[in-house]
Design an enzyme around this catalytic site. Structure first.
Site, PDB file in Angstrom:
ATOM      1  N   HIS A 151      -5.012  -5.415  11.023  1.00 14.83           N
ATOM      2  CA  HIS A 151      -5.964  -4.413  10.518  1.00 14.83           C
ATOM      3  C   HIS A 151      -7.028  -4.980   9.586  1.00 14.83           C
ATOM      4  CE1 HIS A 151      -4.523  -3.396   6.328  1.00 14.83           C
ATOM      5  NE2 HIS A 151      -3.442  -4.008   6.762  1.00 14.83           N
ATOM      6  N   ASN A 177      -6.991 -12.516  -1.597  1.00 15.88           N
ATOM      7  CA  ASN A 177      -7.485 -11.201  -1.207  1.00 15.88           C
ATOM      8  C   ASN A 177      -8.313 -10.494  -2.277  1.00 15.88           C
ATOM      9  OD1 ASN A 177      -4.608 -11.343  -2.083  1.00 15.88           O
ATOM     10  ND2 ASN A 177      -4.882  -9.163  -2.358  1.00 15.88           N
ATOM     11  N   THR A 225      11.838  -2.584  20.309  1.00 14.27           N
ATOM     12  CA  THR A 225      10.863  -2.450  21.392  1.00 14.27           C
ATOM     13  C   THR A 225       9.461  -2.670  20.832  1.00 14.27           C
ATOM     14  OG1 THR A 225      12.329  -0.916  22.511  1.00 14.27           O
ATOM     15  CG2 THR A 225      10.016  -0.899  23.199  1.00 14.27           C
ATOM     16  N   CYS A 250      -3.429  -2.618  -3.436  1.00  9.32           N
ATOM     17  CA  CYS A 250      -2.020  -2.428  -3.769  1.00  9.32           C
ATOM     18  C   CYS A 250      -1.827  -2.158  -5.260  1.00  9.32           C
ATOM     19  CB  CYS A 250      -1.222  -3.644  -3.377  1.00  9.32           C
ATOM     20  SG  CYS A 250      -1.694  -4.292  -1.797  1.00  9.32           S
TER      21      CYS A 250
HETATM   22  C1  LIG Z   1      -3.495  -7.194   3.494  1.00  8.19           C
HETATM   23  C2  LIG Z   1      -2.768  -8.438   3.164  1.00  8.19           C
HETATM   24  C3  LIG Z   1      -1.398  -8.576   3.449  1.00  8.19           C
HETATM   25  C4  LIG Z   1      -0.570  -7.460   4.003  1.00  8.19           C
HETATM   26  O1  LIG Z   1      -0.849  -7.171   5.348  1.00  8.19           O
HETATM   27  P1  LIG Z   1      -0.392  -5.749   5.931  1.00  8.19           P
HETATM   28  O2  LIG Z   1      -0.691  -5.875   7.394  1.00  8.19           O
HETATM   29  O3  LIG Z   1      -1.199  -4.715   5.236  1.00  8.19           O
HETATM   30  O4  LIG Z   1       1.080  -5.628   5.654  1.00  8.19           O
HETATM   31  C5  LIG Z   1      -0.803  -9.769   3.151  1.00  8.19           C
HETATM   32  N1  LIG Z   1      -1.485 -10.777   2.589  1.00  8.19           N
HETATM   33  C6  LIG Z   1      -2.790 -10.682   2.312  1.00  8.19           C
HETATM   34  C7  LIG Z   1      -3.495 -11.844   1.713  1.00  8.19           C
HETATM   35  C8  LIG Z   1      -3.476  -9.511   2.573  1.00  8.19           C
HETATM   36  O5  LIG Z   1      -4.769  -9.412   2.267  1.00  8.19           O
END
Ligand SMILES: *Cc1c(COP(=O)(O)O)cnc(C)c1O
Length: 402
Positions: A198, A148, A234, A322
């Site tokens: 997302h 990421n 749910t 993060c």
């Molecule tokens: C964004 C991300 C996540 C976390 O996903 P969320 O839906 O924000 O909890 C996990 N792993 C990678 C590689 C990401 O880029």
């Protein structure tokens, strides 16, 4: 101009339209038997089929979760607790997303042993290292597909083959690769694969874990038996419907977007490296995502650069969302073996298919201006200019003014 699509993306109009009715008139609980409940159940089934189709899985292999982080937790803790009596060794890399890294740190506190494979300067593991790390006690390999922060892609197929030969369960976090390059669970040889909505123009708070038929995990959330008893509660029907639509759109447009994004990325790399002295790209130049590039500028403080760019209308980040508010060196860049000073000078640009309006020339001009402004004020840069990298013996690294 939003240039941080690896952090999150905008929900697309088509996705939003598809979700709307499930907030209002179609509010039924999918577990109920009357019409409005059955309608919600139908919507869930359709979304599950769409997610499955997008990764070449079967619908019954898809478990909806509250996002990528939960999917990673479910995969890792789910296997660790399932195989508690068969082994306590897990293999991963040095630069996983916090959702994997912190889950493993937690398991270490429960006496699990974790091997962290080096990723070297190019940000890619060596399969020989993996082979050597495997022991009779190894129950799980968890290695991310695309990183990421720097976008490098791991040799998942090969890792999967090794895992399969040895009979070890293999999980990959495909949150960043999904929708950007082909993600096919059969080709990748994985047992478990994490997805998040997302990051692909779907809503936040939804994700999925692919669990290969025959692979069993212990649930994280116990309760009413939803999601085949693996994830109680749910269902987030509207969110899941949106995620399903986003998956469908992402796979339909995969090739078109890949071509478009990688062309912009390559132009951007060429112009940045050609315009700004002492600028570099972090990570492998070949095995990388089409939409993401992580630059490094000598003698620059990444956070200051982000603020200057923001003031000029460009929203980008130094790396992971993060860790950017912690002001500590990026563990991902540190894992590449970079000099601690260089680790701070990074800039991640991540594009989206809708980044059409992104004018590379204009951006590079702004970026070059910001970099030289910061360098004018940087003792590190001036020192290099004045002394050609030679430091005085008395003050060593601290010699700036003498
Ligand atoms: C964004 C991300 C996540 C976390 O996903 P969320 O839906 O924000 O909890 C996990 N792993 C990678 C590689 C990401 O880029």
């Amino acid at each position: 101009m939003y240039l941080d699509n690896s952090a999150t993306t905008q929900v697309s109009e088509e996705v939003f339209e598809e979700m709307k009715p499930y907030f209002t008139e179609e509010f039924g609980n999918p577990s109920t038997l009357y019409k409005i409940g059955r309608e919600s159940k139908k919507a869930l089934d359709q979304a599950r089929q769409r997610v499955a189709d997008a990764i070449n899985a079967k619908p019954e292999e898809i478990i909806f979760t509250g996002g990528g982080s939960e999917s990673d937790n479910l995969a890792i803790k789910g296997i660790a607790f399932k195989f508690l009596n068969q082994g306590k060794h897990i293999i991963t890399t040095e630069f996983e997303h916090p959702a994997v890294k912190e889950t493993l740190a937690y398991l270490e506190s429960l006496d699990f042993k974790v091997t962290y494979l080096p990723v070297y300067e190019n940000g890619i593991i060596k399969v020989e290292d993996l082979k050597e790390a495997i022991t009779d006690d190894t129950i799980l390999i968890t290695i991310m597909h695309g990183n990421n922060e720097i976008g490098t892609i791991q040799p998942i197929e090969e890792i999967g083959e090794i895992a399969r030969e040895k009979g070890i369960i293999f999980h990959t976090d495909a949150v960043q690769t999904f929708g950007k390059i082909e993600v096919d669970v059969e080709k990748l040889n994985v047992n478990l694969l994490s997805l998040s909505s997302h990051k692909i123009n779907g809503p936040k708070g939804v994700g999925a874990l692919y669990i290969k038929k025959g692979t069993r995990v212990i649930p994280l959330i116990h309760g009413g038996g939803q999601e085949r008893g693996i994830r109680a509660g749910t269902e987030n029907v509207a969110g899941i419907v949106g995620f399903g639509k986003a998956c469908e759109l992402a796979s339909e447009q995969l090739e078109e977007h890949h071509e478009k994004l990688s062309a912009i990325r390559d132009e951007l790399i060429e112009k940045v490296l050609g315009t700004i002295p002492e600028s570099y790209v972090n990570g492998d130049m070949e095995q990388r995502l089409p939409n993401l590039v992580n630059f490094r500028f000598k003698a620059i403080e990444g956070e200051s650069l982000i603020l200057l760019l923001d003031a000029q209308g460009y929203q980008a980040s130094t790396g992971s969302a993060c860790s950017s508010n912690k002001l500590e060196a990026s563990p991902v860049l540190t894992a590449l073996g970079l000099d601690p000073v260089d680790v701070h000078g990074s800039l991640r640009i991540s594009l989206a298919p809708e980044s059409d309006a992104f004018d590379v020339d204009e951006f590079v001009e702004t970026l070059a201006g910001a970099v030289s402004r910061l360098r004018e004020m940087s003792p590190l840069w001036n020192q290099d200019l004045d002394y050609d990298g030679v430091m005085c013996a008395k003050h060593r690294d601290n010699c700036r003014m003498c």
